[in-house]
Design a protein around this motif. Structure first.
Motif, PDB file in Angstrom:
ATOM      1  N   GLY A  16       0.796  -1.204   0.000  1.00 39.69           N
ATOM      2  CA  GLY A  16       0.000   0.000   0.000  1.00 39.69           C
ATOM      3  C   GLY A  16       0.835   1.262   0.000  1.00 39.69           C
ATOM      4  N   SER A  17       0.146   2.398   0.096  1.00 34.68           N
ATOM      5  CA  SER A  17       0.797   3.702   0.027  1.00 34.68           C
ATOM      6  C   SER A  17       0.313   4.615   1.138  1.00 34.68           C
ATOM      7  CB  SER A  17       0.516   4.380  -1.317  1.00 34.68           C
ATOM      8  OG  SER A  17       1.032   3.638  -2.402  1.00 34.68           O
ATOM      9  N   LEU A  18       1.179   5.516   1.537  1.00 32.15           N
ATOM     10  CA  LEU A  18       0.855   6.591   2.454  1.00 32.15           C
ATOM     11  C   LEU A  18       1.604   7.840   2.015  1.00 32.15           C
ATOM     12  CD1 LEU A  18       1.095   4.939   6.000  1.00 32.15           C
ATOM     13  CD2 LEU A  18      -0.988   5.779   4.906  1.00 32.15           C
ATOM     14  N   PHE A  68       9.957   5.679  -2.432  1.00 35.59           N
ATOM     15  CA  PHE A  68       9.607   6.902  -1.711  1.00 35.59           C
ATOM     16  C   PHE A  68       9.998   8.114  -2.537  1.00 35.59           C
ATOM     17  CE2 PHE A  68       9.914   5.225   2.954  1.00 35.59           C
ATOM     18  CZ  PHE A  68       9.063   4.182   2.624  1.00 35.59           C
ATOM     19  N   THR A  69       9.236   9.198  -2.392  1.00 28.43           N
ATOM     20  CA  THR A  69       9.527  10.447  -3.079  1.00 28.43           C
ATOM     21  C   THR A  69       9.337  11.612  -2.119  1.00 28.43           C
ATOM     22  OG1 THR A  69       8.754   9.550  -5.203  1.00 28.43           O
ATOM     23  CG2 THR A  69       9.013  11.932  -5.039  1.00 28.43           C
ATOM     24  N   MET A  83       5.075   7.546   0.040  1.00 26.98           N
ATOM     25  CA  MET A  83       5.605   6.214   0.267  1.00 26.98           C
ATOM     26  C   MET A  83       4.728   5.206  -0.467  1.00 26.98           C
ATOM     27  SD  MET A  83       6.616   6.442   4.322  1.00 26.98           S
ATOM     28  CE  MET A  83       4.890   6.360   4.826  1.00 26.98           C
ATOM     29  N   ASN A  84       5.313   4.523  -1.429  1.00 29.45           N
ATOM     30  CA  ASN A  84       4.616   3.515  -2.210  1.00 29.45           C
ATOM     31  C   ASN A  84       5.243   2.146  -1.987  1.00 29.45           C
ATOM     32  OD1 ASN A  84       2.986   5.545  -3.398  1.00 29.45           O
ATOM     33  ND2 ASN A  84       4.501   5.875  -5.028  1.00 29.45           N
ATOM     34  N   ASN A 121       2.682   1.974  10.386  1.00 29.09           N
ATOM     35  CA  ASN A 121       2.660   0.538  10.636  1.00 29.09           C
ATOM     36  C   ASN A 121       2.248  -0.180   9.355  1.00 29.09           C
ATOM     37  OD1 ASN A 121       3.274   0.538  13.514  1.00 29.09           O
ATOM     38  ND2 ASN A 121       1.245   1.451  13.780  1.00 29.09           N
ATOM     39  N   VAL A 122       3.116  -1.034   8.861  1.00 27.95           N
ATOM     40  CA  VAL A 122       2.852  -1.804   7.651  1.00 27.95           C
ATOM     41  C   VAL A 122       2.707  -3.258   8.060  1.00 27.95           C
ATOM     42  CG1 VAL A 122       3.601  -2.364   5.325  1.00 27.95           C
ATOM     43  CG2 VAL A 122       4.223  -0.158   6.343  1.00 27.95           C
ATOM     44  N   SER A 123       1.498  -3.753   7.966  1.00 26.20           N
ATOM     45  CA  SER A 123       1.220  -5.100   8.444  1.00 26.20           C
ATOM     46  C   SER A 123       0.007  -5.662   7.728  1.00 26.20           C
ATOM     47  CB  SER A 123       0.966  -5.095   9.954  1.00 26.20           C
ATOM     48  OG  SER A 123       0.605  -6.378  10.425  1.00 26.20           O
TER      49      SER A 123
END
Length: 124
Positions: A16-18, A68-69, A83-84, A121-123
């Protein structure tokens, strides 16, 4: 008073992305370089990305290159980190930072002005 306010963190599934935001107050961010750092429990702080004042020079850690960019909007006195393709190992508290004497990223490892951070949190 020099102050940052980070936002945009949260819980996301792998892949996912944020987009994180960093709003500066009490000073003009457009005069300065800006960077993003992260720190996970039990791990050392890692410099993620940095952008020079004129946005012509950027730095990315090997761990985030291509995913990331970093960007900035001087009119909004803000910086961003897109953030991808997020991975579980990206889980950390993310901080934006600057230094009142830095217009480029040569002192990125010594930036002294930090925000309070936003948790990612990436889960699954």
């Amino acid at each position: 008073q020099v102050q940052f306010k980070e936002s945009g963190g949260g819980l996301v599934q792998p892949g996912g992305s944020l987009k994180l935001s960093c709003a500066a107050s009490a000073f003009t961010l457009g005069y300065l370089a800006v960077g993003w750092y992260r720190q996970a429990p039990g791990k050392e702080r890692e410099g993620v990305s940095c952008m020079s004042r004129d946005a012509k020079t950027t730095f990315y850690a090997d761990s985030v290159k291509g995913r990331f960019t970093i960007s900035r909007d001087n009119a909004k006195n803000s910086a961003y980190l897109q953030m991808n393709s997020l991975k579980p190992e990206d889980t950390a508290t993310y901080y934006c930072a600057t230094d009142l004497y830095s217009t480029d990223c040569q002192r990125f490892d010594r930036f002294s002005l930090w925000g309070q951070g936003t948790q990612v949190n990436v889960s699954s």
